[in-house]
Design a protein around this motif. Structure first.
Motif, PDB file in Angstrom:
ATOM      1  N   MET A  75       4.247  62.675  54.477  1.00 39.43           N
ATOM      2  CA  MET A  75       5.528  62.046  54.191  1.00 39.43           C
ATOM      3  C   MET A  75       5.320  60.731  53.445  1.00 39.43           C
ATOM      4  O   MET A  75       4.335  60.027  53.666  1.00 39.43           O
ATOM      5  CB  MET A  75       6.299  61.789  55.492  1.00 39.43           C
ATOM      6  N   SER A  76       6.229  60.421  52.557  1.00 38.90           N
ATOM      7  CA  SER A  76       6.121  59.209  51.741  1.00 38.90           C
ATOM      8  C   SER A  76       6.643  57.991  52.490  1.00 38.90           C
ATOM      9  O   SER A  76       7.496  58.088  53.360  1.00 38.90           O
ATOM     10  CB  SER A  76       6.937  59.407  50.456  1.00 38.90           C
ATOM     11  N   ASN A  77       6.106  56.828  52.141  1.00 42.60           N
ATOM     12  CA  ASN A  77       6.627  55.578  52.682  1.00 42.60           C
ATOM     13  C   ASN A  77       7.272  54.725  51.591  1.00 42.60           C
ATOM     14  O   ASN A  77       7.524  53.536  51.800  1.00 42.60           O
ATOM     15  CB  ASN A  77       5.514  54.789  53.377  1.00 42.60           C
ATOM     16  N   ASN A  78       7.494  55.313  50.436  1.00 46.06           N
ATOM     17  CA  ASN A  78       8.088  54.583  49.319  1.00 46.06           C
ATOM     18  C   ASN A  78       9.575  54.883  49.229  1.00 46.06           C
ATOM     19  O   ASN A  78      10.010  56.013  49.467  1.00 46.06           O
ATOM     20  CB  ASN A  78       7.408  54.973  47.998  1.00 46.06           C
ATOM     21  N   PHE A  79      10.346  53.877  48.852  1.00 44.84           N
ATOM     22  CA  PHE A  79      11.782  54.065  48.652  1.00 44.84           C
ATOM     23  C   PHE A  79      12.195  53.284  47.420  1.00 44.84           C
ATOM     24  O   PHE A  79      11.824  52.125  47.249  1.00 44.84           O
ATOM     25  CB  PHE A  79      12.587  53.561  49.861  1.00 44.84           C
ATOM     26  N   ASN A 129       9.533  65.015  51.198  1.00 42.88           N
ATOM     27  CA  ASN A 129       9.585  63.687  50.590  1.00 42.88           C
ATOM     28  C   ASN A 129      10.228  62.637  51.498  1.00 42.88           C
ATOM     29  O   ASN A 129      10.501  61.523  51.056  1.00 42.88           O
ATOM     30  CB  ASN A 129      10.373  63.750  49.278  1.00 42.88           C
ATOM     31  N   ASN A 138      10.988  59.711  54.171  1.00 44.47           N
ATOM     32  CA  ASN A 138      10.294  58.465  54.481  1.00 44.47           C
ATOM     33  C   ASN A 138      11.119  57.685  55.502  1.00 44.47           C
ATOM     34  O   ASN A 138      12.293  58.018  55.738  1.00 44.47           O
ATOM     35  CB  ASN A 138      10.023  57.655  53.203  1.00 44.47           C
ATOM     36  N   SER A 142      14.611  56.530  54.153  1.00 42.67           N
ATOM     37  CA  SER A 142      15.579  57.622  53.971  1.00 42.67           C
ATOM     38  C   SER A 142      16.028  58.166  55.323  1.00 42.67           C
ATOM     39  O   SER A 142      17.209  58.507  55.509  1.00 42.67           O
ATOM     40  CB  SER A 142      14.994  58.733  53.092  1.00 42.67           C
ATOM     41  N   ASP A 143      15.105  58.232  56.296  1.00 40.48           N
ATOM     42  CA  ASP A 143      15.481  58.677  57.643  1.00 40.48           C
ATOM     43  C   ASP A 143      16.548  57.778  58.254  1.00 40.48           C
ATOM     44  O   ASP A 143      17.493  58.250  58.900  1.00 40.48           O
ATOM     45  CB  ASP A 143      14.259  58.679  58.559  1.00 40.48           C
ATOM     46  N   ASN A 174      16.043  59.669  47.284  1.00 39.09           N
ATOM     47  CA  ASN A 174      14.584  59.587  47.255  1.00 39.09           C
ATOM     48  C   ASN A 174      13.895  60.884  47.638  1.00 39.09           C
ATOM     49  O   ASN A 174      12.729  61.078  47.319  1.00 39.09           O
ATOM     50  CB  ASN A 174      14.116  58.469  48.185  1.00 39.09           C
ATOM     51  N   THR A 175      14.589  61.767  48.335  1.00 39.02           N
ATOM     52  CA  THR A 175      13.932  62.989  48.810  1.00 39.02           C
ATOM     53  C   THR A 175      14.304  64.225  48.007  1.00 39.02           C
ATOM     54  O   THR A 175      13.565  65.203  47.999  1.00 39.02           O
ATOM     55  CB  THR A 175      14.297  63.262  50.277  1.00 39.02           C
TER      56      THR A 175
END
Length: 363
Positions: free
Chosen positions: A1-5, A207, A209, A212-213, A256-257
């Protein structure tokens, strides 16, 4: 999973912020894309009064699910006669904003067929020219005002094209709940469920992060609370504002996802059976929740913040919610037999959005 936003859209929210379009377009020439009913609602006059002489051109024949047959003339007329436009303002639901996103992407020839040829490759490209876009949603659901994505349909060839370029991010989003007060019940529900789908699809997503969550969880909780209330009281300004904000948060989440399997299935349901987008992407949510559950500990943790720890109760909660809004939740309810449903699901898994679904990344 990404940590970028990442989200570059300047966002304005609240009753009365429609007036922001004046200062945001100071000294510019404007083309307006707006939904057909805006004239009789008095909204077109209001926008014209705000913009004054800056407004060069009005496009008000926006159709649901923008189709290549209708967009061709609109696009080519715009680039032939109004190419001195600085900014396109889109006011309406997802169809108006998608139409505007297609409009702002220029080709060397000014020919719409050239744009479709580029989109058909499925690859990113740099347009020969582009206009700025301000997006003003009039429904609580699309999320398109804070994303770069647009869908263009070809009903004749039974195809869809996805448009997403750096230039199709709106420069600004204006979310004014005042514009949503006249939306009828059926569209209020359909668009609200589109927002619910955006939020859930951003969670069971490769995707996803933490940011987004956070947007998604908050959006889902608000939709569960306020969409049923709004159904019973369409004139309620507080509920309209709560749903507008929920749709915005869902839009921020999937900006973002991207979306995932439920949306991938929805495209086939719309093309084959003409099902409205908000219903097409939401009626399978209980089914997709069942597929997603237990596949990834991190994703389960997020889903369980919303639904609790029991899968059957979670599916029942989601199914009951949809049914309370008069949305049927089985393929057969829409005339789709099991064999076709399974074929659609398999096909959807291989689509661009289906590949974002977490099940596709696990054995």
């Amino acid at each position: 999973m990404s940590n970028n936003f990442y989200n570059p859209v300047s966002t304005y929210f609240g009753y009365g912020v429609l007036n922001k379009i004046d200062e945001l377009t100071a000294g510019e020439k404007i083309t307006l894309v707006i939904f057909p009913e805006a004239r009789q609602l008095g909204l077109l006059d209001k926008v014209q009064n705000i913009l004054g002489n800056k407004l060069l051109h009005i496009i008000e024949d926006v159709q649901p699910n923008p189709d290549v047959a209708q967009l061709k003339h609109t696009y080519e007329n715009f680039w032939a006669n109004f190419s001195d436009t600085d900014t396109v303002i889109a006011i309406g639901g997802g169809s108006a904003i998608d139409t505007a996103k297609a409009l702002i992407v220029g080709t060397e020839t000014g020919n719409f067929d050239s744009l479709i040829e580029l989109l058909a490759t499925g690859k990113q490209f740099v347009p020969s020219s582009a206009k700025k876009l301000i997006a003003v949603p009039t429904t609580a659901g699309t999320g398109s005002e804070v994303t770069p994505w647009a869908t263009i349909w070809d009903s004749l060839l039974q195809k869809k094209y996805s448009l997403h370029l750096d230039c199709t991010w709106p420069t600004a989003a204006i979310i004014d709940p005042e514009l949503m007060l006249t939306v009828p019940e059926s569209i209020t529900i359909s668009t609200g469920l589109d927002a619910l789908s955006h939020a859930l699809e951003s969670i069971w997503n490769v995707n996803a992060n933490p940011i987004s969550d956070t947007f998604a969880i908050s959006a889902i909780e608000d939709i569960f609370t306020y969409l049923p209330r709004l159904k019973q009281d369409l004139d309620n300004r507080e509920y309209r504002a709560k749903m507008a904000l929920a749709a915005l948060k869902a839009g921020m989440a999937f900006s973002n996802t991207k979306t995932a399997l439920a949306h991938s299935i929805s495209y086939e349901m719309t093309l084959r059976h003409g099902l409205a987008h908000g219903i097409a992407c939401s009626f399978t949510l209980p089914y997709v929740l069942g597929l997603a559950w237990g596949r990834n500990d991190q994703r389960d943790e997020v889903l369980q913040k919303i639904f609790g720890t029991d899968l059957e109760k979670a599916k029942h909660k989601l199914q009951s919610f949809l049914q309370s809004l008069n949305v049927k939740t089985e393929f057969i309810d829409y005339g789709v037999k099991d064999s076709e449903a399974q074929e659609m699901i398999s096909y959807a898994m291989q689509g661009a959005r289906g590949k974002n679904f977490i099940v596709n990344t696990l054995s």
